[in-house]
Design a protein around this motif. Structure first.
Motif, short mmCIF file in Angstrom:
data_model
loop_
_atom_site.label_atom_id
_atom_site.label_comp_id
_atom_site.label_asym_id
_atom_site.label_seq_id
_atom_site.Cartn_x
_atom_site.Cartn_y
_atom_site.Cartn_z
N CYS A 17 53.07 -35.79 12.88
CA CYS A 17 53.46 -36.56 14.06
C CYS A 17 53.98 -37.94 13.70
O CYS A 17 54.67 -38.59 14.49
CB CYS A 17 52.27 -36.71 15.00
SG CYS A 17 51.73 -35.18 15.79
N GLY A 18 53.60 -38.42 12.50
CA GLY A 18 53.99 -39.76 12.08
C GLY A 18 52.95 -40.82 12.40
O GLY A 18 53.20 -42.01 12.21
N ALA A 19 51.76 -40.39 12.87
CA ALA A 19 50.71 -41.35 13.22
C ALA A 19 50.04 -41.93 11.98
O ALA A 19 49.55 -43.07 12.01
CB ALA A 19 49.67 -40.69 14.10
N ILE A 20 49.98 -41.18 10.89
CA ILE A 20 49.46 -41.66 9.62
C ILE A 20 50.48 -41.34 8.54
O ILE A 20 51.37 -40.51 8.74
CB ILE A 20 48.08 -41.05 9.26
CG1 ILE A 20 48.15 -39.51 9.22
CG2 ILE A 20 47.01 -41.50 10.26
CD1 ILE A 20 46.84 -38.84 8.83
N ARG A 33 50.00 -32.07 21.04
CA ARG A 33 51.35 -31.51 21.04
C ARG A 33 52.08 -31.86 22.33
O ARG A 33 53.25 -32.26 22.31
CB ARG A 33 51.26 -30.00 20.85
CG ARG A 33 52.60 -29.29 21.00
CD ARG A 33 53.60 -29.79 19.97
NE ARG A 33 53.87 -28.78 18.98
CZ ARG A 33 54.92 -28.77 18.19
NH1 ARG A 33 55.80 -29.76 18.28
NH2 ARG A 33 55.10 -27.86 17.29
N ARG A 34 51.39 -31.78 23.47
CA ARG A 34 52.02 -32.13 24.75
C ARG A 34 52.37 -33.62 24.80
O ARG A 34 53.42 -34.01 25.30
CB ARG A 34 51.09 -31.78 25.91
CG ARG A 34 51.03 -30.29 26.24
CD ARG A 34 50.36 -30.06 27.58
NE ARG A 34 49.06 -30.73 27.64
CZ ARG A 34 48.34 -30.85 28.75
NH1 ARG A 34 48.80 -30.37 29.88
NH2 ARG A 34 47.16 -31.45 28.72
N GLY A 83 56.79 -37.71 24.75
CA GLY A 83 57.32 -38.98 24.27
C GLY A 83 58.46 -38.83 23.31
O GLY A 83 58.80 -39.78 22.61
N SER A 84 59.06 -37.66 23.20
CA SER A 84 60.12 -37.44 22.21
C SER A 84 61.36 -38.25 22.58
O SER A 84 61.80 -38.25 23.72
CB SER A 84 60.48 -35.95 22.13
OG SER A 84 60.92 -35.49 23.39
N ARG A 113 58.07 -27.93 11.17
CA ARG A 113 57.51 -26.80 10.42
C ARG A 113 56.04 -27.03 10.12
O ARG A 113 55.21 -26.12 10.24
CB ARG A 113 58.29 -26.61 9.12
CG ARG A 113 57.83 -25.38 8.33
CD ARG A 113 58.82 -24.99 7.24
NE ARG A 113 58.99 -26.05 6.26
CZ ARG A 113 60.11 -26.76 6.13
NH1 ARG A 113 61.14 -26.54 6.95
NH2 ARG A 113 60.22 -27.70 5.21
N ARG A 114 55.68 -28.28 9.77
CA ARG A 114 54.28 -28.60 9.48
C ARG A 114 53.42 -28.45 10.74
O ARG A 114 52.30 -27.92 10.68
CB ARG A 114 54.19 -30.02 8.93
CG ARG A 114 52.79 -30.46 8.50
CD ARG A 114 52.32 -29.72 7.26
NE ARG A 114 53.25 -29.84 6.17
CZ ARG A 114 53.31 -30.88 5.33
NH1 ARG A 114 52.47 -31.89 5.49
NH2 ARG A 114 54.18 -30.90 4.35
N LEU A 115 53.92 -28.91 11.89
CA LEU A 115 53.17 -28.79 13.14
C LEU A 115 52.92 -27.33 13.49
O LEU A 115 51.81 -26.95 13.90
CB LEU A 115 53.94 -29.47 14.28
CG LEU A 115 54.03 -31.00 14.22
CD1 LEU A 115 54.99 -31.51 15.29
CD2 LEU A 115 52.67 -31.64 14.41
N LYS A 116 53.93 -26.49 13.32
CA LYS A 116 53.77 -25.07 13.63
C LYS A 116 52.79 -24.40 12.68
O LYS A 116 52.02 -23.51 13.08
CB LYS A 116 55.13 -24.37 13.58
CG LYS A 116 56.04 -24.73 14.75
CD LYS A 116 57.35 -23.96 14.70
CE LYS A 116 58.22 -24.30 15.91
NZ LYS A 116 59.51 -23.57 15.88
#
Length: 495
Positions: A409-412, A362-363, A368-369, A330-333
Protein backbone atom coordinates in the motif's frame (compact mmCIF):
# COMPACT_ATOMS: atom_id res chain seq x y z
CA UNK A 1 44.35 35.95 -20.58
CA UNK A 2 45.60 33.71 -17.74
CA UNK A 3 43.83 35.81 -15.09
CA UNK A 4 40.57 35.81 -17.07
CA UNK A 5 40.72 32.03 -17.44
CA UNK A 6 41.45 31.58 -13.73
CA UNK A 7 38.55 33.88 -12.81
CA UNK A 8 36.19 32.02 -15.17
CA UNK A 9 37.13 28.66 -13.64
CA UNK A 10 36.78 29.99 -10.11
CA UNK A 11 33.32 31.39 -10.85
CA UNK A 12 32.26 28.11 -12.47
CA UNK A 13 33.41 26.17 -9.44
CA UNK A 14 31.57 28.49 -7.07
CA UNK A 15 28.37 28.15 -9.11
CA UNK A 16 28.35 24.36 -8.89
CA UNK A 17 29.64 24.10 -5.32
CA UNK A 18 27.16 22.67 -2.81
CA UNK A 19 27.17 24.42 0.56
CA UNK A 20 30.31 26.26 1.75
CA UNK A 21 28.37 29.52 1.96
CA UNK A 22 30.93 31.20 4.30
CA UNK A 23 33.68 30.46 1.75
CA UNK A 24 31.62 31.81 -1.14
CA UNK A 25 30.89 35.02 0.78
CA UNK A 26 34.58 35.38 1.68
CA UNK A 27 35.71 35.00 -1.94
CA UNK A 28 33.11 37.44 -3.29
CA UNK A 29 34.01 40.02 -0.61
CA UNK A 30 37.74 39.72 -1.35
CA UNK A 31 37.18 40.13 -5.09
CA UNK A 32 35.08 43.26 -4.52
CA UNK A 33 37.71 44.69 -2.18
CA UNK A 34 40.48 43.98 -4.69
CA UNK A 35 38.51 45.66 -7.49
CA UNK A 36 37.86 48.76 -5.38
CA UNK A 37 41.50 49.05 -4.30
CA UNK A 38 42.67 48.73 -7.90
CA UNK A 39 40.33 51.45 -9.20
CA UNK A 40 40.95 53.89 -6.36
CA UNK A 41 44.69 53.15 -6.05
CA UNK A 42 44.29 52.24 -2.36
CA UNK A 43 47.12 49.74 -2.26
CA UNK A 44 47.08 45.97 -2.21
CA UNK A 45 45.07 43.89 0.22
CA UNK A 46 46.88 42.89 3.44
CA UNK A 47 47.84 39.23 3.58
CA UNK A 48 46.21 37.12 6.29
CA UNK A 49 46.32 33.43 6.99
CA UNK A 50 43.01 31.55 6.85
CA UNK A 51 41.60 29.21 9.49
CA UNK A 52 38.83 26.85 8.34
CA UNK A 53 36.78 25.26 11.09
CA UNK A 54 34.45 22.37 10.34
CA UNK A 55 33.36 18.86 11.20
CA UNK A 56 34.35 15.71 9.32
CA UNK A 57 33.37 15.74 5.65
CA UNK A 58 32.05 19.31 5.34
CA UNK A 59 34.54 20.20 2.57
CA UNK A 60 37.48 21.86 4.35
CA UNK A 61 40.06 20.70 1.77
CA UNK A 62 37.84 21.76 -1.13
CA UNK A 63 37.28 25.15 0.55
CA UNK A 64 41.06 25.55 0.79
CA UNK A 65 41.35 24.75 -2.92
CA UNK A 66 38.86 27.51 -3.76
CA UNK A 67 40.76 29.98 -1.57
CA UNK A 68 43.97 28.93 -3.32
CA UNK A 69 42.37 29.82 -6.66
CA UNK A 70 41.35 33.19 -5.23
CA UNK A 71 44.88 33.86 -3.93
CA UNK A 72 46.36 32.96 -7.31
CA UNK A 73 43.96 35.32 -9.05
CA UNK A 74 44.94 38.19 -6.74
CA UNK A 75 48.69 37.51 -6.94
CA UNK A 76 50.96 39.14 -9.52
CA UNK A 77 52.44 35.84 -10.65
CA UNK A 78 51.41 32.22 -11.01
CA UNK A 79 53.51 29.23 -9.94
CA UNK A 80 53.70 27.02 -13.02
CA UNK A 81 56.81 24.83 -12.69
CA UNK A 82 56.72 21.37 -14.29
CA UNK A 83 57.80 18.71 -11.82
CA UNK A 84 56.62 15.38 -10.44
CA UNK A 85 53.08 15.90 -9.12
CA UNK A 86 52.33 18.88 -11.36
CA UNK A 87 49.18 18.99 -13.48
CA UNK A 88 49.94 19.62 -17.14
CA UNK A 89 48.29 20.18 -20.51
CA UNK A 90 49.53 19.99 -24.09
CA UNK A 91 50.86 23.25 -25.52
CA UNK A 92 49.49 22.32 -28.92
CA UNK A 93 45.84 21.77 -29.67
CA UNK A 94 46.34 18.04 -30.30
CA UNK A 95 48.97 15.34 -29.80
CA UNK A 96 50.49 14.82 -33.25
CA UNK A 97 51.96 11.47 -32.11
CA UNK A 98 48.64 10.25 -30.64
CA UNK A 99 50.32 8.76 -27.54
CA UNK A 100 46.99 8.26 -25.75
CA UNK A 101 47.55 10.00 -22.42
CA UNK A 102 46.80 13.61 -23.46
CA UNK A 103 44.73 13.73 -26.66
CA UNK A 104 44.11 17.48 -26.81
CA UNK A 105 44.73 20.68 -24.87
CA UNK A 106 41.49 20.16 -22.95
CA UNK A 107 42.94 17.01 -21.26
CA UNK A 108 44.70 17.56 -17.93
CA UNK A 109 47.23 14.97 -16.77
CA UNK A 110 49.69 14.56 -13.93
CA UNK A 111 53.47 14.13 -14.10
CA UNK A 112 54.16 10.84 -12.30
CA UNK A 113 57.89 10.40 -13.06
CA UNK A 114 60.87 12.35 -14.35
CA UNK A 115 63.42 10.19 -16.17
CA UNK A 116 67.19 10.80 -15.81
CA UNK A 117 68.85 13.62 -17.72
CA UNK A 118 69.51 12.74 -21.35
CA UNK A 119 66.19 10.99 -21.95
CA UNK A 120 64.51 12.16 -25.16
CA UNK A 121 61.13 12.45 -23.45
CA UNK A 122 61.82 12.62 -19.72
CA UNK A 123 58.35 13.42 -18.38
CA UNK A 124 55.98 10.48 -17.81
CA UNK A 125 52.40 11.69 -17.67
CA UNK A 126 49.18 9.94 -16.67
CA UNK A 127 46.17 11.25 -18.57
CA UNK A 128 42.51 11.47 -17.46
CA UNK A 129 41.79 8.05 -18.97
CA UNK A 130 44.51 6.43 -16.82
CA UNK A 131 46.90 5.85 -19.75
CA UNK A 132 50.60 6.80 -19.52
CA UNK A 133 52.89 8.40 -22.09
CA UNK A 134 56.26 10.21 -22.19
CA UNK A 135 56.63 13.85 -23.26
CA UNK A 136 59.28 16.52 -23.70
CA UNK A 137 59.09 19.55 -21.43
CA UNK A 138 58.57 21.90 -24.39
CA UNK A 139 55.43 19.92 -25.35
CA UNK A 140 53.70 20.65 -22.05
CA UNK A 141 52.52 23.60 -20.02
CA UNK A 142 51.94 23.39 -16.29
CA UNK A 143 48.61 24.18 -14.72
CA UNK A 144 48.80 26.96 -12.12
CA UNK A 145 49.63 25.46 -8.71
CA UNK A 146 46.87 26.97 -6.62
CA UNK A 147 47.55 25.10 -3.39
CA UNK A 148 50.65 23.38 -2.03
CA UNK A 149 50.04 20.86 0.73
CA UNK A 150 52.21 20.69 3.85
CA UNK A 151 52.52 17.94 6.42
CA UNK A 152 54.06 20.43 8.87
CA UNK A 153 55.21 24.04 8.84
CA UNK A 154 58.82 22.92 9.35
CA UNK A 155 58.86 21.91 5.67
CA UNK A 156 59.09 25.63 4.88
CA UNK A 157 62.50 25.88 6.59
CA UNK A 158 65.87 24.98 5.15
CA UNK A 159 67.10 21.94 7.09
CA UNK A 160 70.71 23.18 7.23
CA UNK A 161 70.32 26.89 7.87
CA UNK A 162 66.88 26.94 9.50
CA UNK A 163 65.90 29.89 7.34
CA UNK A 164 62.60 30.25 5.53
CA UNK A 165 62.58 28.86 2.01
CA UNK A 166 58.87 29.35 1.23
CA UNK A 167 58.11 30.53 -2.29
CA UNK A 168 56.81 34.08 -2.83
CA UNK A 169 53.10 34.60 -3.59
CA UNK A 170 52.17 31.02 -2.74
CA UNK A 171 49.15 29.54 -0.97
CA UNK A 172 49.90 26.57 1.31
CA UNK A 173 47.52 24.11 2.95
CA UNK A 174 48.01 22.57 6.39
CA UNK A 175 45.65 20.19 8.17
CA UNK A 176 45.60 20.99 11.87
CA UNK A 177 45.60 18.05 14.29
CA UNK A 178 46.65 19.93 17.43
CA UNK A 179 47.88 23.22 18.80
CA UNK A 180 50.76 24.87 16.93
CA UNK A 181 53.97 25.68 18.83
CA UNK A 182 55.50 29.14 19.27
CA UNK A 183 58.21 28.17 16.77
CA UNK A 184 55.55 27.29 14.18
CA UNK A 185 53.79 30.57 14.92
CA UNK A 186 57.05 32.33 14.06
CA UNK A 187 57.14 30.52 10.72
CA UNK A 188 53.64 31.78 9.98
CA UNK A 189 54.82 35.35 10.58
CA UNK A 190 57.74 34.91 8.16
CA UNK A 191 55.46 33.42 5.49
CA UNK A 192 53.38 36.59 5.45
CA UNK A 193 56.54 38.65 4.87
CA UNK A 194 57.06 36.95 1.47
CA UNK A 195 53.43 37.65 0.47
CA UNK A 196 52.38 34.03 0.96
CA UNK A 197 49.65 32.57 3.18
CA UNK A 198 48.79 29.27 4.86
CA UNK A 199 45.23 27.94 4.82
CA UNK A 200 44.84 25.84 7.98
CA UNK A 201 41.86 23.53 8.49
CA UNK A 202 40.74 21.46 11.44
CA UNK A 203 37.90 20.48 13.72
CA UNK A 204 36.19 23.30 15.67
CA UNK A 205 37.96 22.47 18.96
CA UNK A 206 41.42 22.35 17.33
CA UNK A 207 40.85 25.64 15.50
CA UNK A 208 39.61 27.29 18.69
CA UNK A 209 42.77 26.19 20.52
CA UNK A 210 45.00 27.68 17.82
CA UNK A 211 43.22 31.03 17.89
CA UNK A 212 45.05 31.70 21.17
CA UNK A 213 48.46 31.83 19.43
CA UNK A 214 50.36 35.05 20.13
CA UNK A 215 51.16 35.40 16.43
CA UNK A 216 47.45 35.45 15.67
CA UNK A 217 46.87 38.19 18.24
CA UNK A 218 49.13 40.52 16.25
CA UNK A 219 47.48 39.78 12.93
CA UNK A 220 44.16 37.94 13.19
CA UNK A 221 43.63 35.25 10.53
CA UNK A 222 40.44 35.00 8.54
CA UNK A 223 38.16 32.52 10.35
CA UNK A 224 35.66 30.55 8.26
CA UNK A 225 33.30 28.18 10.11
CA UNK A 226 31.72 25.61 7.78
CA UNK A 227 28.27 24.26 8.73
CA UNK A 228 27.33 20.60 8.55
CA UNK A 229 25.39 19.46 5.50
CA UNK A 230 21.61 19.14 5.31
CA UNK A 231 19.74 16.27 3.59
CA UNK A 232 19.21 18.62 0.63
CA UNK A 233 22.96 19.30 0.42
CA UNK A 234 23.74 15.57 0.42
CA UNK A 235 21.11 15.02 -2.28
CA UNK A 236 22.62 17.81 -4.41
CA UNK A 237 26.10 16.27 -4.08
CA UNK A 238 24.79 12.88 -5.19
CA UNK A 239 22.82 14.45 -8.06
CA UNK A 240 25.90 16.32 -9.31
CA UNK A 241 27.94 13.11 -9.38
CA UNK A 242 25.09 11.19 -11.08
CA UNK A 243 25.06 13.77 -13.87
CA UNK A 244 28.85 13.99 -14.03
CA UNK A 245 29.17 10.22 -14.45
CA UNK A 246 26.67 10.24 -17.32
CA UNK A 247 23.81 8.23 -15.80
CA UNK A 248 20.28 8.66 -17.15
CA UNK A 249 19.07 9.60 -13.69
CA UNK A 250 17.26 8.04 -10.75
CA UNK A 251 13.70 8.83 -11.77
CA UNK A 252 12.38 8.95 -15.32
CA UNK A 253 14.25 11.56 -17.38
CA UNK A 254 15.21 13.64 -14.36
CA UNK A 255 18.82 14.41 -15.33
CA UNK A 256 19.32 18.11 -15.85
CA UNK A 257 16.17 19.02 -13.92
CA UNK A 258 15.34 19.81 -10.31
CA UNK A 259 13.43 16.52 -10.20
CA UNK A 260 16.72 14.64 -9.82
CA UNK A 261 17.53 16.43 -6.54
CA UNK A 262 13.94 15.90 -5.34
CA UNK A 263 14.10 12.15 -5.97
CA UNK A 264 17.53 11.75 -4.36
CA UNK A 265 16.56 13.89 -1.35
CA UNK A 266 13.51 11.66 -0.79
CA UNK A 267 15.83 8.65 -0.81
CA UNK A 268 18.28 10.30 1.62
CA UNK A 269 15.52 11.30 4.06
CA UNK A 270 13.96 7.84 3.90
CA UNK A 271 17.20 6.00 4.57
CA UNK A 272 19.23 8.20 6.94
CA UNK A 273 18.54 10.29 10.01
CA UNK A 274 19.97 13.78 10.32
CA UNK A 275 22.41 12.75 13.05
CA UNK A 276 24.20 10.40 10.63
CA UNK A 277 24.16 13.05 7.90
CA UNK A 278 25.79 15.59 10.25
CA UNK A 279 28.37 12.98 11.25
CA UNK A 280 29.48 11.94 7.74
CA UNK A 281 28.45 14.91 5.56
CA UNK A 282 29.89 14.69 2.03
CA UNK A 283 31.42 11.28 2.75
CA UNK A 284 27.90 9.90 3.15
CA UNK A 285 27.02 11.15 -0.34
CA UNK A 286 30.04 9.37 -1.82
CA UNK A 287 29.35 6.14 0.10
CA UNK A 288 25.68 6.14 -0.94
CA UNK A 289 26.47 6.66 -4.63
CA UNK A 290 29.28 4.06 -4.65
CA UNK A 291 26.94 1.47 -3.11
CA UNK A 292 24.17 2.37 -5.59
CA UNK A 293 26.56 1.88 -8.52
CA UNK A 294 27.61 -1.53 -7.15
CA UNK A 295 23.98 -2.59 -6.80
CA UNK A 296 23.24 -1.36 -10.32
CA UNK A 297 26.13 -3.40 -11.70
CA UNK A 298 24.93 -6.49 -9.80
CA UNK A 299 21.40 -5.92 -11.15
CA UNK A 300 22.50 -5.45 -14.79
CA UNK A 301 25.46 -7.83 -15.13
CA UNK A 302 23.54 -10.02 -17.61
CA UNK A 303 22.49 -7.05 -19.75
CA UNK A 304 24.33 -6.27 -22.99
CA UNK A 305 27.09 -3.67 -22.72
CA UNK A 306 25.02 -1.11 -24.62
CA UNK A 307 21.83 -1.74 -22.65
CA UNK A 308 20.19 1.48 -21.33
CA UNK A 309 19.78 -0.25 -17.95
CA UNK A 310 23.54 -0.11 -17.42
CA UNK A 311 23.31 3.69 -17.52
CA UNK A 312 20.24 4.07 -15.29
CA UNK A 313 20.15 4.08 -11.50
CA UNK A 314 16.93 3.27 -9.65
CA UNK A 315 15.70 4.04 -6.11
CA UNK A 316 16.21 0.33 -5.34
CA UNK A 317 19.90 0.72 -6.21
CA UNK A 318 20.04 3.32 -3.43
CA UNK A 319 18.53 0.84 -0.97
CA UNK A 320 14.96 2.14 -1.10
CA UNK A 321 12.44 -0.62 -1.66
CA UNK A 322 10.33 0.95 -4.40
CA UNK A 323 7.65 -0.96 -6.29
CA UNK A 324 5.78 -0.16 -9.48
CA UNK A 325 1.97 0.02 -9.54
CA UNK A 326 1.85 -3.42 -11.16
CA UNK A 327 4.14 -4.88 -8.49
CA UNK A 328 2.02 -3.33 -5.73
CA UNK A 329 -1.20 -4.76 -7.11
CA UNK A 330 0.34 -8.20 -7.58
CA UNK A 331 1.62 -8.15 -3.99
CA UNK A 332 -1.82 -7.13 -2.65
CA UNK A 333 -3.52 -9.97 -4.53
CA UNK A 334 -0.94 -12.51 -3.30
CA UNK A 335 -1.70 -11.52 0.31
CA UNK A 336 -5.47 -11.59 -0.26
CA UNK A 337 -5.27 -15.06 -1.83
CA UNK A 338 -3.30 -16.41 1.13
CA UNK A 339 -5.73 -14.84 3.62
CA UNK A 340 -8.67 -16.37 1.74
CA UNK A 341 -7.67 -19.98 2.37
CA UNK A 342 -6.50 -19.60 5.98
CA UNK A 343 -8.80 -21.29 8.50
CA UNK A 344 -10.25 -19.50 11.54
CA UNK A 345 -9.65 -15.94 10.38
CA UNK A 346 -13.34 -14.92 10.36
CA UNK A 347 -15.16 -13.28 7.48
CA UNK A 348 -15.04 -9.95 5.69
CA UNK A 349 -18.25 -8.88 7.43
CA UNK A 350 -17.12 -9.87 10.95
CA UNK A 351 -15.43 -6.90 12.71
CA UNK A 352 -12.32 -7.66 14.72
CA UNK A 353 -11.19 -10.56 12.51
CA UNK A 354 -8.16 -10.67 10.19
CA UNK A 355 -10.29 -11.05 7.04
CA UNK A 356 -12.35 -7.99 8.00
CA UNK A 357 -9.16 -5.98 8.56
CA UNK A 358 -7.65 -6.80 5.14
CA UNK A 359 -11.00 -6.18 3.42
CA UNK A 360 -11.32 -2.79 5.16
CA UNK A 361 -7.78 -1.80 4.20
CA UNK A 362 -8.41 -2.75 0.58
CA UNK A 363 -11.63 -0.69 0.43
CA UNK A 364 -9.88 2.26 2.05
CA UNK A 365 -7.08 2.08 -0.51
CA UNK A 366 -9.52 1.85 -3.43
CA UNK A 367 -11.57 4.81 -2.18
CA UNK A 368 -8.47 7.02 -2.01
CA UNK A 369 -6.88 6.00 -5.31
CA UNK A 370 -5.44 8.91 -7.30
CA UNK A 371 -4.17 12.38 -6.43
CA UNK A 372 -4.36 13.83 -2.95
CA UNK A 373 -6.97 11.24 -1.96
CA UNK A 374 -4.30 8.53 -2.25
CA UNK A 375 -1.97 10.31 0.16
CA UNK A 376 -4.91 10.83 2.51
CA UNK A 377 -5.70 7.12 2.41
CA UNK A 378 -2.09 6.28 3.31
CA UNK A 379 -2.13 8.69 6.23
CA UNK A 380 -5.09 6.82 7.71
CA UNK A 381 -3.52 3.38 7.35
CA UNK A 382 -2.98 1.79 10.78
CA UNK A 383 0.32 2.47 12.53
CA UNK A 384 -0.39 0.15 15.46
CA UNK A 385 -2.55 -3.00 15.62
CA UNK A 386 -3.54 -4.79 18.81
CA UNK A 387 -3.85 -8.52 18.29
CA UNK A 388 -5.58 -10.75 20.84
CA UNK A 389 -4.75 -14.31 19.90
CA UNK A 390 -3.68 -17.42 21.72
CA UNK A 391 -0.50 -19.31 20.71
CA UNK A 392 -0.92 -21.51 17.65
CA UNK A 393 -3.56 -19.38 15.93
CA UNK A 394 -1.25 -17.86 13.32
CA UNK A 395 0.19 -14.74 14.95
CA UNK A 396 3.47 -14.94 13.01
CA UNK A 397 1.58 -15.50 9.76
CA UNK A 398 -0.64 -12.49 10.47
CA UNK A 399 2.40 -10.28 11.17
CA UNK A 400 4.07 -11.34 7.92
CA UNK A 401 0.94 -10.80 5.81
CA UNK A 402 -0.08 -7.45 7.27
CA UNK A 403 3.48 -6.14 6.83
CA UNK A 404 3.51 -7.26 3.18
CA UNK A 405 0.06 -5.74 2.61
CA UNK A 406 0.88 -2.34 4.13
CA UNK A 407 4.23 -2.30 2.31
CA UNK A 408 2.38 -2.81 -0.98
CA UNK A 409 0.00 0.00 0.00
CA UNK A 410 2.99 2.29 0.55
CA UNK A 411 2.25 2.85 4.25
CA UNK A 412 5.65 1.42 5.29
CA UNK A 413 8.92 1.17 3.37
CA UNK A 414 10.03 -2.35 4.34
CA UNK A 415 8.14 -5.57 4.93
CA UNK A 416 10.66 -7.12 7.32
CA UNK A 417 9.23 -7.99 10.74
CA UNK A 418 11.41 -7.37 13.81
CA UNK A 419 10.24 -9.42 16.81
CA UNK A 420 10.45 -8.48 20.48
CA UNK A 421 9.45 -10.69 23.38
CA UNK A 422 7.28 -9.15 26.10
CA UNK A 423 8.79 -11.27 28.87
CA UNK A 424 12.33 -10.21 27.89
CA UNK A 425 11.28 -6.55 27.78
CA UNK A 426 9.70 -6.86 31.22
CA UNK A 427 12.84 -8.40 32.74
CA UNK A 428 15.17 -5.91 31.05
CA UNK A 429 16.91 -8.62 28.99
CA UNK A 430 15.89 -6.91 25.73
CA UNK A 431 16.32 -3.29 24.65
CA UNK A 432 13.06 -1.91 23.26
CA UNK A 433 14.71 1.17 21.73
CA UNK A 434 17.19 -1.03 19.85
CA UNK A 435 14.33 -3.10 18.43
CA UNK A 436 12.46 0.07 17.48
CA UNK A 437 15.53 1.33 15.61
CA UNK A 438 15.96 -2.03 13.83
CA UNK A 439 12.32 -1.96 12.71
CA UNK A 440 12.50 1.62 11.38
CA UNK A 441 10.01 2.05 8.49
CA UNK A 442 9.20 -1.65 8.69
CA UNK A 443 7.23 -3.69 11.24
CA UNK A 444 7.86 -4.19 14.96
CA UNK A 445 5.92 -7.11 16.48
CA UNK A 446 5.84 -7.60 20.26
CA UNK A 447 4.72 -11.13 21.14
CA UNK A 448 3.39 -12.00 24.60
CA UNK A 449 3.02 -8.29 25.33
CA UNK A 450 0.69 -9.15 28.25
CA UNK A 451 3.83 -10.04 30.25
CA UNK A 452 4.34 -6.28 30.55
CA UNK A 453 1.07 -5.76 32.44
CA UNK A 454 2.76 -6.03 35.85
CA UNK A 455 6.08 -4.40 34.83
CA UNK A 456 5.34 -0.72 35.37
CA UNK A 457 8.57 0.90 34.08
CA UNK A 458 9.00 -1.27 30.95
CA UNK A 459 5.28 -0.80 30.23
CA UNK A 460 5.58 2.98 30.54
CA UNK A 461 8.61 2.92 28.22
CA UNK A 462 6.71 0.81 25.67
CA UNK A 463 3.67 3.12 25.73
CA UNK A 464 5.92 6.21 25.26
CA UNK A 465 7.78 4.53 22.38
CA UNK A 466 4.51 3.57 20.68
CA UNK A 467 3.09 7.09 21.02
CA UNK A 468 6.22 8.48 19.33
CA UNK A 469 6.05 5.87 16.59
CA UNK A 470 2.50 6.84 15.68
CA UNK A 471 3.99 9.80 13.80
CA UNK A 472 6.46 7.62 11.86
CA UNK A 473 6.05 5.10 9.04
CA UNK A 474 6.71 2.07 11.24
CA UNK A 475 3.98 -0.52 11.86
CA UNK A 476 3.68 -1.86 15.42
CA UNK A 477 1.89 -5.08 16.32
CA UNK A 478 1.07 -5.69 20.01
CA UNK A 479 0.25 -9.38 20.50
CA UNK A 480 -0.90 -11.33 23.50
CA UNK A 481 -3.57 -13.66 24.84
CA UNK A 482 -7.18 -12.55 25.09
CA UNK A 483 -7.10 -12.23 28.86
CA UNK A 484 -3.65 -10.65 29.01
CA UNK A 485 -4.32 -7.95 26.39
CA UNK A 486 -7.34 -6.77 28.37
CA UNK A 487 -4.99 -5.71 31.17
CA UNK A 488 -2.72 -3.56 28.93
CA UNK A 489 -3.44 0.18 28.48
CA UNK A 490 -3.59 1.37 24.88
CA UNK A 491 -1.49 4.42 23.89
CA UNK A 492 -3.64 7.55 24.02
CA UNK A 493 -6.33 5.87 26.08
CA UNK A 494 -7.40 7.52 29.36
CA UNK A 495 -5.79 5.97 32.47
Amino acid sequence: AGELETFARLKAELDRTVGLEPVKEFIVQRLRDAAGRNVLKEGKQPRRHVLISGAFGVGKRYAAKLIGRLFTLLSPQLATAIRVGSQVRLKGWQDSENRGALLSRSDVGMVTEQLPAGAAKPLRVQGPSGRFANYREDELMAEPEFLRSLDSLSELLDKQTGKLRAADHTCYYLRLTGALTDAEAGILEEVLEVDSIVVMAGSPDVVEANLQLSAFRRRQPELLALPTLTPTDVARLIALEVEKKGYAGVGEGDVGTSELVTVVEHIVRQRFDEALIREKNSHLAQDVLDLAISRKNDRTWQESLDSPERFRLTPMDFGLDMMTAEQRERRLKEVEEEVAWLVGWGSQEEPGTPRHLFHTLRRQLAAGSGGSQASGALQHMPRAIWVSANPGTGRETFARLVARFLRACGAISREEVVWADGAELASGDSDLLARVAAANRGCLAIRDADALAEAREPLRAMVAALENMERSSTLVLIMGTHSGMARLPRPGAPP
